[in-house]
Write a protein that holds these residues in place. Structure first.
Motif, PDB file in Angstrom:
ATOM      1  N   MET A  18       0.836  -1.211   0.000  1.00 26.79           N
ATOM      2  CA  MET A  18       0.000   0.000   0.000  1.00 26.79           C
ATOM      3  C   MET A  18       0.869   1.259   0.000  1.00 26.79           C
ATOM      4  O   MET A  18       0.594   2.191  -0.758  1.00 26.79           O
ATOM      5  N   TYR A  19       1.884   1.294   0.858  1.00 26.26           N
ATOM      6  CA  TYR A  19       2.788   2.448   0.853  1.00 26.26           C
ATOM      7  C   TYR A  19       3.378   2.649  -0.543  1.00 26.26           C
ATOM      8  O   TYR A  19       3.409   3.756  -1.069  1.00 26.26           O
ATOM      9  N   GLU A  21       2.282   1.683  -3.516  1.00 19.87           N
ATOM     10  CA  GLU A  21       1.278   2.140  -4.485  1.00 19.87           C
ATOM     11  C   GLU A  21       0.924   3.610  -4.285  1.00 19.87           C
ATOM     12  O   GLU A  21       0.702   4.338  -5.253  1.00 19.87           O
ATOM     13  N   GLN A  22       0.876   4.059  -3.043  1.00 18.10           N
ATOM     14  CA  GLN A  22       0.430   5.418  -2.760  1.00 18.10           C
ATOM     15  C   GLN A  22       1.548   6.458  -2.811  1.00 18.10           C
ATOM     16  O   GLN A  22       1.266   7.659  -2.873  1.00 18.10           O
ATOM     17  N   GLU A 115      -3.267   4.935   4.652  1.00 21.58           N
ATOM     18  CA  GLU A 115      -3.730   5.992   3.744  1.00 21.58           C
ATOM     19  C   GLU A 115      -3.475   7.372   4.342  1.00 21.58           C
ATOM     20  O   GLU A 115      -3.055   8.288   3.637  1.00 21.58           O
ATOM     21  N   SER A 118       0.233   8.111   4.101  1.00 22.71           N
ATOM     22  CA  SER A 118       0.572   8.373   2.693  1.00 22.71           C
ATOM     23  C   SER A 118       0.052   9.732   2.242  1.00 22.71           C
ATOM     24  O   SER A 118       0.777  10.489   1.583  1.00 22.71           O
ATOM     25  N   GLU A 119      -1.173  10.042   2.593  1.00 19.42           N
ATOM     26  CA  GLU A 119      -1.737  11.352   2.232  1.00 19.42           C
ATOM     27  C   GLU A 119      -0.947  12.483   2.882  1.00 19.42           C
ATOM     28  O   GLU A 119      -0.742  13.539   2.279  1.00 19.42           O
ATOM     29  N   ARG A 122       2.264  12.897   0.958  1.00 19.35           N
ATOM     30  CA  ARG A 122       1.930  13.558  -0.313  1.00 19.35           C
ATOM     31  C   ARG A 122       1.680  15.050  -0.099  1.00 19.35           C
ATOM     32  O   ARG A 122       2.143  15.883  -0.870  1.00 19.35           O
TER      33      ARG A 122
END
Length: 130
Positions: A18-19, A21-22, A115, A118-119, A122
């Motif tokens: 997941m990390y 991919e994000q 998530e 990751s957000e 970002r």
């Protein structure tokens, strides 16, 4: 605990996936290999350690959002500990230790936690572009 070992490793690999991919499209990051990148390589992801440009500012940004991170060995490689008596420079290793940062990684964090982390990463790099 050993009866759950396979589940723990599978969960860690899912989190790493997941990390990846994000975060994989952020140019200012170097990520560890994706769990599915090489069938000859199997990582249990004890840590999820990436290299980040502006690492200290990123770490502070994440801290302000309630996200704990770690800089391994205080950001210093073994040859940089003066008390050990080493007197050498290893530029590539030093660059790694100046940029490395461990994101939260354990079997108990939820997909929504990943998530959120990751957000938050970002959002930091989006602010950098502004």
């Amino acid at each position: 605990r050993l009866t759950h070992y396979t589940d723990v490793i599978a969960r860690r690999r899912d989190i790493a996936r997941m990390y990846h991919e994000q975060l994989c499209d952020i140019e200012m990051l170097r990520l560890p290999p994706n769990p599915d990148a090489d069938p000859e390589r199997f990582d249990v992801y004890q840590n999820y350690e990436l290299c980040a440009q502006r690492r200290d500012q990123l770490q502070n940004h994440l801290k302000q959002r309630g996200i704990g991170t770690l800089v391994q060995w205080n950001g210093r490689a073994i040859h940089q500990w003066e008390a050990l008596g080493y007197a050498m420079r290893i530029p590539r290793v030093e660059k790694f230790f100046n940029e490395s940062l461990m994101l939260p990684m354990n079997m108990f964090i939820s997909d929504s936690d990943v998530e959120y982390v990751s957000e938050s990463v970002r959002s930091f790099y989006e602010l950098c572009r502004s």
